[in-house]
Write an enzyme that holds these catalytic residues in place. Structure first.
Site, mmCIF file in Angstrom:
data_model
loop_
_atom_site.group_PDB
_atom_site.id
_atom_site.type_symbol
_atom_site.label_atom_id
_atom_site.label_comp_id
_atom_site.label_asym_id
_atom_site.label_seq_id
_atom_site.Cartn_x
_atom_site.Cartn_y
_atom_site.Cartn_z
ATOM 1 N N HIS B 37 0.819 -1.446 -0.090
ATOM 2 C CA HIS B 37 -0.099 0.109 -0.184
ATOM 3 C C HIS B 37 0.866 1.403 -0.266
ATOM 4 O O HIS B 37 0.762 1.838 -0.972
ATOM 5 C CB HIS B 37 -0.347 -0.187 1.009
ATOM 6 C CG HIS B 37 -2.002 -0.509 1.183
ATOM 7 N ND1 HIS B 37 -2.464 -2.098 1.127
ATOM 8 C CD2 HIS B 37 -3.318 -0.458 0.765
ATOM 9 C CE1 HIS B 37 -3.695 -2.391 0.368
ATOM 10 N NE2 HIS B 37 -4.109 -0.759 0.298
ATOM 11 N N LYS B 102 -10.830 -6.649 7.784
ATOM 12 C CA LYS B 102 -11.495 -7.110 9.085
ATOM 13 C C LYS B 102 -11.478 -5.916 9.708
ATOM 14 O O LYS B 102 -10.488 -4.981 9.875
ATOM 15 C CB LYS B 102 -11.607 -8.613 9.409
ATOM 16 C CG LYS B 102 -9.738 -8.317 9.927
ATOM 17 C CD LYS B 102 -9.432 -9.117 11.448
ATOM 18 C CE LYS B 102 -8.157 -9.229 11.832
ATOM 19 N NZ LYS B 102 -7.972 -8.955 13.064
#
Lengths: 281, 184
Positions: B37, B102
């Protein structure tokens, strides 16, 4: 005096670390089953069913239950009449962790220097090791692979004695509320009360070794555990954090004496994948 | 409601999804976690070419265990999404339609999901062995030097997830918690 070769320690740590990563303890599976009956949310029940199916697949195919195969936390109780022969104990334990990583195709999740060089150590070592010297000749070992998702949401607070049990309970509930869906609920809570800051933290981790559904032998502490469990489950976070009545499957609280001016409280959150394995040499 | 998703996805595929919907994904998804990322976000900021086309893609936050012999992938459940929050608006600006992880997201991510017509999906944390069964093939797609943090191309079949945050601001973490919360 009893002599133990530390190669046996290495083998035992390796076996337990792999076993813990492939098979959930029976008491944890029983807690999932019980929750399946009590959970009111259909989506929450589906998460619990998924976790039971996951445990089944992991055990049958020897695939780790969770991709975060943990930082190794190892508890050792050594009798003072025991003489260890061979490698230093810490080295023997770390060799066991590295062996488990290799043989079990577990993930290397440890970096060398959190401040500067976040370089992977490559074999998931070093472990966090807690040693207790006890009378006699026992050699007991408990292995707890700890995932970061739940560890990262754990908290410790030095309360004032005047904050009392109300302050303690509120802190635990607040910790679970802030954690929300992140630590993979339904969670387990290990709570350490008393000692110093470091002692409370270690105690909260040790509390996670207690089997799910087993209450503190002290009835007052057992009641306190139940009160915390009810308060936490009233939060509505539920399995997977999708909403539900079962946020927590078990609370294990341990206390030790502390300073007259202190009330240390450590809350160690354990994810649904509550792995541990233990035994003796 | 269960919806079948076959990436690459269009804004139209996303528009109908509501928080609480269950989805089954079949097709190609890409893995990325912290290090990948950071690299992608830097390239986007510097307006440079990316190592893969993100338009319409699904990003899965996962760092699998190494596969044992004969398996496509090891255990492969979702990791905590909030670690990716600071990079996510940039990633979404390149057309990513769904991220899978999550745990809660930041307000900035929720706003970016809305403005870029994307959704946030949750897979069951702690179910890495089961989710790995839905991944039929895996190959490196970018940054192989990052090891377990590399971007992998996963071919998935009926990969299960739940829409937690939709592109209209619906949020199952909030509504679910509110619904089952009991007053003290």
């Amino acid at each position: 005096m009893r002599e133990i070769e530390t190669t046996a320690v290495t083998d035992l740590v390796s076996r337990f670390y792999q076993e813990a990563n492939f098979s959930l303890p029976a008491d944890v599976l029983a807690a999932f089953q019980n929750a399946l009956h009590s959970e009111k949310s259909p989506q929450g029940r589906k998460v619990l069913e998924t976790l039971l199916e996951n445990a089944d697949i992991a055990a049958r195919r020897r695939v780790p239950l969770c991709q975060d195969t943990g930082l190794a936390v190892v508890f050792v109780r050594i009798g003072q009449e025991v003489h260890l022969i061979g490698n230093p104990l810490a080295e023997a334990i770390n060799d066991g962790v590295a062996k488990a990583h290799r043989e079990g195709y577990l993930r290397a999740s440890v970096i060398s220097s959190p401040c500067f060089r976040r370089e992977n150590t490559g074999d998931n070592t070093p472990a966090v090791i807690h040693v207790e010297i006890v009378p006699g000749e026992p050699f007991d070992i408990a292995v707890l692979p700890k995932g970061a998702g739940s560890e990262n949401m754990s908290r410790l607070l030095m309360l004032k004695p005047a904050d009392g049990l109300t302050g303690l309970i509120d802190f635990v509930v607040e910790t679970v509320e802030i954690a929300g869906a992140k630590p993979c609920p339904p969670i387990f809570l290990g709570i350490g009360v008393g000692g110093t800051m470091d002692r409370a933290a270690a105690l909260s981790k040790q509390a996670l070794l207690r089997p799910a559904g087993e209450a503190n032998v002290d009835l007052k502490l057992a009641d306190l555990e139940q009160e915390i469990l009810a308060r936490v489950n009233a939060l509505g976070i539920g399995p997977g954090g999708l909403g539900g009545t079962v946020t927590c499957l078990g609370v294990a609280l341990e206390e030790v004496p502390c300073h007259i001016a202190s009330l240390p409280v450590a809350v160690n959150i354990q994810c649904n994948c509550a792995r541990r394995a233990s035994g003796s040499l | 409601m269960t919806v079948n998703l076959n990436p690459p996805l269009s804004a139209g595929d996303i528009a109908d999804l509501k928080a609480g919907d269950e989805v089954l994904i079949t097709g190609i998804i890409y893995t990325a976690r912290d290090a990948a990322h950071q690299k992608l976000a830097e390239l986007i900021e510097q307006q440079q070419d990316l190592p893969l086309e993100l338009e319409g893609q699904v990003i899965y936050y996962v760092g699998p265990t190494p596969p044992s012999p004969g398996r496509a992938v090891g255990s492969a459940g979702p990791t905590t999404s909030s670690r990716m929050d600071s990079y996510t608006p940039a990633i979404l600006s390149k057309g990513v339609r769904a991220t899978i992880g999550k745990g809660e997201r930041s307000e900035e991510v929720i706003a970016a999901l809305r403005s870029h017509s994307a959704v946030y999906l949750a897979a069951v944390g702690g179910a890495g062995a089961l989710l790995a069964e839905k991944i039929v093939a895996a190959s490196p797609a970018a940054y192989p030097e990052l090891g377990p943090e590399a971007i992998y191309r996963f071919e998935v079949k009926d990969f299960p997830a739940v829409v937690v945050i939709d592109s209209h601001g619906g949020n199952l973490y909030n509504s679910g918690r509110k619904r089952y919360r009991q007053q003290a």
